[in-house]
Design a protein around this motif. Sequence first.
Motif, PDB file in Angstrom:
ATOM      1  N   PHE A 131     -36.397  46.467  35.082  1.00 56.04           N
ATOM      2  CA  PHE A 131     -34.981  46.315  35.392  1.00 56.04           C
ATOM      3  C   PHE A 131     -34.240  47.470  34.731  1.00 56.04           C
ATOM      4  CE2 PHE A 131     -35.938  41.588  35.415  1.00 56.04           C
ATOM      5  CZ  PHE A 131     -35.762  41.433  36.781  1.00 56.04           C
ATOM      6  N   PHE A 132     -33.247  47.996  35.413  1.00 61.07           N
ATOM      7  CA  PHE A 132     -32.363  48.968  34.779  1.00 61.07           C
ATOM      8  C   PHE A 132     -31.219  48.206  34.123  1.00 61.07           C
ATOM      9  CE2 PHE A 132     -34.130  51.724  38.272  1.00 61.07           C
ATOM     10  CZ  PHE A 132     -34.974  52.426  37.433  1.00 61.07           C
ATOM     11  N   GLU A 180     -35.425  45.150  23.386  1.00 59.45           N
ATOM     12  CA  GLU A 180     -34.775  46.441  23.150  1.00 59.45           C
ATOM     13  C   GLU A 180     -35.033  47.340  24.358  1.00 59.45           C
ATOM     14  OE1 GLU A 180     -32.494  49.221  21.463  1.00 59.45           O
ATOM     15  OE2 GLU A 180     -32.938  47.368  20.385  1.00 59.45           O
ATOM     16  N   PRO A 181     -34.002  47.610  25.180  1.00 60.22           N
ATOM     17  CA  PRO A 181     -34.230  48.474  26.345  1.00 60.22           C
ATOM     18  C   PRO A 181     -34.573  49.902  25.927  1.00 60.22           C
ATOM     19  CG  PRO A 181     -31.892  47.982  26.112  1.00 60.22           C
ATOM     20  CD  PRO A 181     -32.599  47.167  25.087  1.00 60.22           C
ATOM     21  N   ALA A 182     -35.397  50.559  26.735  1.00 58.97           N
ATOM     22  CA  ALA A 182     -35.849  51.924  26.429  1.00 58.97           C
ATOM     23  C   ALA A 182     -35.057  52.932  27.250  1.00 58.97           C
ATOM     24  CB  ALA A 182     -37.331  52.054  26.747  1.00 58.97           C
ATOM     25  N   GLU A 187     -25.742  54.235  43.995  1.00 54.98           N
ATOM     26  CA  GLU A 187     -26.541  53.035  43.712  1.00 54.98           C
ATOM     27  C   GLU A 187     -26.331  52.555  42.281  1.00 54.98           C
ATOM     28  OE1 GLU A 187     -30.687  52.312  45.224  1.00 54.98           O
ATOM     29  OE2 GLU A 187     -30.577  54.484  45.339  1.00 54.98           O
ATOM     30  N   VAL A 188     -26.324  53.504  41.351  1.00 51.94           N
ATOM     31  CA  VAL A 188     -26.116  53.171  39.939  1.00 51.94           C
ATOM     32  C   VAL A 188     -24.778  52.456  39.761  1.00 51.94           C
ATOM     33  CG1 VAL A 188     -25.656  54.182  37.658  1.00 51.94           C
ATOM     34  CG2 VAL A 188     -27.604  54.979  39.014  1.00 51.94           C
ATOM     35  N   ILE A 189     -23.739  53.004  40.385  1.00 52.17           N
ATOM     36  CA  ILE A 189     -22.398  52.418  40.263  1.00 52.17           C
ATOM     37  C   ILE A 189     -22.341  51.045  40.940  1.00 52.17           C
ATOM     38  CG2 ILE A 189     -19.966  52.691  40.940  1.00 52.17           C
ATOM     39  CD1 ILE A 189     -20.394  55.751  40.646  1.00 52.17           C
ATOM     40  N   ASP A 190     -22.883  50.965  42.166  1.00 48.75           N
ATOM     41  CA  ASP A 190     -22.816  49.708  42.930  1.00 48.75           C
ATOM     42  C   ASP A 190     -23.579  48.579  42.240  1.00 48.75           C
ATOM     43  OD1 ASP A 190     -21.348  51.087  44.777  1.00 48.75           O
ATOM     44  OD2 ASP A 190     -22.961  51.284  46.248  1.00 48.75           O
ATOM     45  N   ASN A 191     -24.678  48.924  41.548  1.00 48.26           N
ATOM     46  CA  ASN A 191     -25.484  47.904  40.870  1.00 48.26           C
ATOM     47  C   ASN A 191     -25.077  47.701  39.413  1.00 48.26           C
ATOM     48  OD1 ASN A 191     -27.930  46.962  42.695  1.00 48.26           O
ATOM     49  ND2 ASN A 191     -27.622  49.141  43.106  1.00 48.26           N
ATOM     50  N   SER A 232     -33.924  50.932  30.507  1.00 48.01           N
ATOM     51  CA  SER A 232     -34.657  49.938  31.301  1.00 48.01           C
ATOM     52  C   SER A 232     -35.431  49.004  30.377  1.00 48.01           C
ATOM     53  CB  SER A 232     -35.625  50.637  32.259  1.00 48.01           C
ATOM     54  OG  SER A 232     -36.678  51.228  31.533  1.00 48.01           O
ATOM     55  N   PHE A 233     -35.875  47.892  30.968  1.00 41.81           N
ATOM     56  CA  PHE A 233     -36.731  46.961  30.237  1.00 41.81           C
ATOM     57  C   PHE A 233     -37.720  46.328  31.205  1.00 41.81           C
ATOM     58  CE2 PHE A 233     -32.728  45.038  31.373  1.00 41.81           C
ATOM     59  CZ  PHE A 233     -33.017  43.767  31.863  1.00 41.81           C
ATOM     60  N   ASN A 234     -38.889  45.981  30.689  1.00 40.09           N
ATOM     61  CA  ASN A 234     -39.994  45.491  31.499  1.00 40.09           C
ATOM     62  C   ASN A 234     -39.703  44.118  32.118  1.00 40.09           C
ATOM     63  OD1 ASN A 234     -42.801  43.737  31.296  1.00 40.09           O
ATOM     64  ND2 ASN A 234     -43.105  45.769  32.157  1.00 40.09           N
ATOM     65  N   VAL A 235     -39.949  44.002  33.407  1.00 37.80           N
ATOM     66  CA  VAL A 235     -39.669  42.764  34.146  1.00 37.80           C
ATOM     67  C   VAL A 235     -40.477  41.588  33.596  1.00 37.80           C
ATOM     68  CG1 VAL A 235     -39.952  41.616  36.385  1.00 37.80           C
ATOM     69  CG2 VAL A 235     -38.959  43.903  36.289  1.00 37.80           C
ATOM     70  N   PHE A 236     -41.787  41.793  33.424  1.00 38.62           N
ATOM     71  CA  PHE A 236     -42.652  40.680  33.032  1.00 38.62           C
ATOM     72  C   PHE A 236     -42.327  40.187  31.620  1.00 38.62           C
ATOM     73  CE2 PHE A 236     -47.085  39.030  32.019  1.00 38.62           C
ATOM     74  CZ  PHE A 236     -46.953  37.906  32.817  1.00 38.62           C
TER      75      PHE A 236
END
Length: 586
Positions: free
Chosen positions: A134-135, A150-152, A287-291, A311-315
């Motif tokens: 996920f962003f 902790e997002p990377a 896309e960055v702005i819209d999301n 970002s961070f890992n989905v699982f």
Amino acid sequence: MEKLKVMDLFAGAGGLSSGFEQTGKFKVKVAVEINENARKTYEMNHEDVILHKDITKLKYVNDEGEKIDEFRDIDVVIGGPPCQGFSNANRQQNTLISSNNQLVKEYLRAIEEIRPKAFVMENVRTMESEKHKFFLNESDEDELVKLGIEPAEEYIKIGKSTSYADKLREFLLNAYTDGIELSPFMINKDLMSKLTTLLKHAKKQSNKDLLYFIQKETNQKYFIKTVNQHWLDQHSEYWNSLYQLDWADLGEALKNLVDGNAQENSSFKEKLENIIEAQKVIYKVSEVIDNKVKLFDIQLKLHDLEITIKSFNVFNYIKRKLADLGYVFNEDKYIFNAAQYGVAQERRRLILMGIRKDCLKAEAVVTPEPLFQSRDEYNKIYDAIGDLENISPEVDVKKDEICKDSHRPLIGSPLNAYLNNSDKIYNHVRTETREVALKRFQSLKEGQNFHDLDESLKTTYTDHSRTQNTIYRRLAYNEPSDTVLNARKSMWVHPAKDRAISIREAARLQSFQDSYKFLGSKDSQYQQIGNAVPPLLARAIAEAVLQSMGVNAEEKLEKILLNEVKSENTSKEVNTPEILSLQGNV
């Protein structure tokens, strides 16, 4: 005991639902599926189910947080939310952010609001990899702190650097800061696609190729209309005056090309490439702005433009979130191979099985024990489809019902007996075989694929070295199948006949019983089957969920698939001609 009520999210054709209901202890009450043909199939095979279309529009609770309507008494939530990997290697694709990944959060929203006794989440086995992410967006930060995630920081290339790069960077950073809508600065996707193809031809050495492309009848009509009527109106607004001048010059150059006047190519090519790259960059920042993704910087790096995001890992997020909601789940073993549970197919999937802590009746969440340990023991393709060999499939998708008048199941195959639960065969329909395909079929032996063909039979493929080895695979009766995707697109060949495998044969490889009928176009039916969870695997998972909750299935899968045949040490090895003659070669 009253049956446990189930909600199936992203239900597809209903493989997961089918497996759960086969235990006799679950009843699907609600299902959600957006694909029209899959919905028809689901409705055909599952009675008395409330079927919703769009999960993002569902409201499970009222303003006070109380469950409402049909969601009040849901005991179990199951489903496989789509999840797409991301890597810098695929940055050239049109989209940066997969909307599919957001559907994982929709699945978790259902768990959080309904708080079922149990859940099952099925997904691709690579979901645990770092590519599934996920962003970070504006609404994530507080929750991530709570979950200890902790997002990377990530640096993602979004396009090539051009003569506009500095000005474009400044414009886009301001747009992000001020929340400016970028769509007025973007050309439509059809025109973008045409210009991208045009650039490929412009990069070839000869102008003849470029002229040939642009003067094709359909392209010529398109460009004449676009250039002559409203070229300057393709943008609602221009982000920069130099870009606007280049756009006007490009229109004049295109007009000359349409008229057959070739010109010095390098200037045209440079402006075209600059404009295309600028559009790609604008599209991705849009896309960055819209999301609502948090953008930390846009940087010029050598020949590329990069964005800095986190970002961070989905699982990892899923596991932390579910644990925080009070669920225990199978943290150590979560990759399951369908072949170990009786499916005549090697298909490895990631499956999380969770039980709410107050409903857990075992020491830990139970995972299903494999019924077949090794490849030698697995059910083979012959077990699944061998009895259909001499029943010719139709090619018309509307002629999808054949009576089994003189048909008999295979002797000594519990899987085949299980699949033969109807006196009719539905969907025994194949693709029509064209001349080139037939020659390929005829030249392939069991286990061979496209790469084993003579060079003279590979001519319709532009770069056949890149063709996957599952394409034109002639299946081998004595092996389990590879993962079933879309058997029509893969052009899978029957083990003994010079034809594609039928929809029903693909369904059997996925362990759908003969009574399960598929609806929709031919390609849609093949796709529905390829997307499905094999019902036998689903049934094994469902039995383990029941065991975790202190409930027994009415009849265990083990009893169906490991009957007296195995106890007598009957070999799984198949000798096709002998077995067919034994049955009277129906």
